[in-house]
Design a protein around this motif. Sequence first.
Motif, PDB file in Angstrom:
ATOM      1  N   SER A 276      44.962  39.551  23.597  1.00  0.00           N
ATOM      2  CA  SER A 276      43.647  38.992  23.598  1.00  0.00           C
ATOM      3  C   SER A 276      42.454  39.626  23.909  1.00  0.00           C
ATOM      4  O   SER A 276      42.610  40.401  24.805  1.00  0.00           O
ATOM      5  CB  SER A 276      43.705  37.533  24.443  1.00  0.00           C
TER       6      SER A 276
ATOM      7  N   HIS B 254      51.131  38.030  20.308  1.00  0.00           N
ATOM      8  CA  HIS B 254      49.707  37.617  20.480  1.00  0.00           C
ATOM      9  C   HIS B 254      49.414  37.741  21.989  1.00  0.00           C
ATOM     10  O   HIS B 254      48.139  37.913  22.323  1.00  0.00           O
ATOM     11  CB  HIS B 254      49.324  36.381  20.110  1.00  0.00           C
ATOM     12  N   GLU B 255      50.359  37.467  22.868  1.00  0.00           N
ATOM     13  CA  GLU B 255      50.183  37.438  24.174  1.00  0.00           C
ATOM     14  C   GLU B 255      49.509  38.385  25.190  1.00  0.00           C
ATOM     15  O   GLU B 255      48.610  38.201  26.004  1.00  0.00           O
ATOM     16  CB  GLU B 255      51.608  37.029  24.856  1.00  0.00           C
ATOM     17  N   LEU B 256      49.726  39.669  24.803  1.00  0.00           N
ATOM     18  CA  LEU B 256      49.207  40.681  25.411  1.00  0.00           C
ATOM     19  C   LEU B 256      47.663  41.256  25.041  1.00  0.00           C
ATOM     20  O   LEU B 256      47.310  42.167  25.681  1.00  0.00           O
ATOM     21  CB  LEU B 256      50.139  41.805  25.696  1.00  0.00           C
TER      22      LEU B 256
ATOM     23  N   ASP C 281      53.688  33.696  18.388  1.00  0.00           N
ATOM     24  CA  ASP C 281      52.798  33.712  19.657  1.00  0.00           C
ATOM     25  C   ASP C 281      53.367  34.849  20.424  1.00  0.00           C
ATOM     26  O   ASP C 281      52.191  35.506  21.376  1.00  0.00           O
ATOM     27  CB  ASP C 281      53.012  32.455  20.492  1.00  0.00           C
ATOM     28  N   LYS C 282      54.544  35.309  20.409  1.00  0.00           N
ATOM     29  CA  LYS C 282      55.070  36.199  21.416  1.00  0.00           C
ATOM     30  C   LYS C 282      54.263  37.751  21.093  1.00  0.00           C
ATOM     31  O   LYS C 282      54.152  38.539  22.076  1.00  0.00           O
ATOM     32  CB  LYS C 282      56.494  36.519  21.388  1.00  0.00           C
TER      33      LYS C 282
END
Length: 388
Positions: free
Chosen positions: A156, A152-154, A149-150
């Motif tokens: 989207s 993917h955070e920035l 997930d880390k």
Amino acid sequence: MSIIEIDKQFVANTYARFPLEIVSGKGSLCYSSGGKEYIDMGSGIGVTAFGFCDQEWQNAVIEQLSKLQHTSNLYYTEPCAKLAQLLCERTGMKKVFFSNSGAESNECAIKVARKYASDKKGKDYNVIITLKNSFHGRTLTTLSATGQDKFHELFSPLTEGFAYANANDIESVEQAVLKNKACAIMIECVQGEGGVIPLDKDFVKGVEDICNKNDLVFIVDEVQTGNGRTGSLYAYMDYGVKPDVVTTAKGLGGGLPIGCCMMNEKTQNVLGFGDHGSTYGGNPVCSAGAVSVIKRIDEELLEQVKEKSKFVFDELSNAKGVESVSGKGLMIGIKTIRPAKEVIFDCMDNGVLCLSAKDKVRLLPALNIPMSVLKKAIGVIKDACAKV
């Protein structure tokens, strides 16, 4: 201005660089701008398979450079063809697509999987199952394939068409296949960026069985694990499986940018004219360097990799300040009681360059690092770990 100051002013701030400028190297030793000697235990994150400025690799590259540095893929070149032949003969794969990096190799694999399923089952079958804690690259699509997930955070919205299963949990993989119109399963036999964690043999075999049962494309990402790194030419060979697609890069070029996507009899004809391409893919200079690398990864070298691996595991497994040691071959993760960053800086101060992977100290030395140099480096690492 110093080189460090120039870099900080003009290069994008995407790397948390160490305060060290490396100016030269030979074998497993390199030297700073101040003249200090270091033992390199990172090999450019698994790239310089035979160390810095290896003479045989250098000769192959220089010889090709004096003939032809580049031509487009509208024409044939000998190094590209010979490298493809060598890889297919060593692996049993049938076709190779060359690119410039591991991420691009994985992009190709994703394209192959989706087109294979589209041709056979329809365009709705486009989901690729990957594993949580995996890492497959930094392009938007390979970042989406990455099961962390880390990352993917920035960025989207992510590229659609990926679902994530738990590593070493075959039921989780089966459920992901049932819940999605899947076209492929993509794994790393050792999750490198995820903490240097090997997958269980039974699990990898189970993934292959699911792919065969459901006519999915079985993709093994060997970007970091490949080219002798784990003690086999490719890590999957130690798991008793036969992937439909194998991707690799890093150590393949010995220091020059090259990646490849290898396809077996099931997938070899999926891509046709115009379906994919790369301006620099199969570049003759990079290919000549890669031929030199692959030719020398023989059984004798692989046995040496295993012997050196055993030495490192034996030395560190019960060492003071070490909680655990994981990995395979010369792809090793050390869980330390001290924060990994402190250990790494301590090692650097004492002339040894290490890497990190999550909360671990990561070692990826050259495959041919001399045992005397390796012993010295491990001594420094043990001392750094023991300062608890």
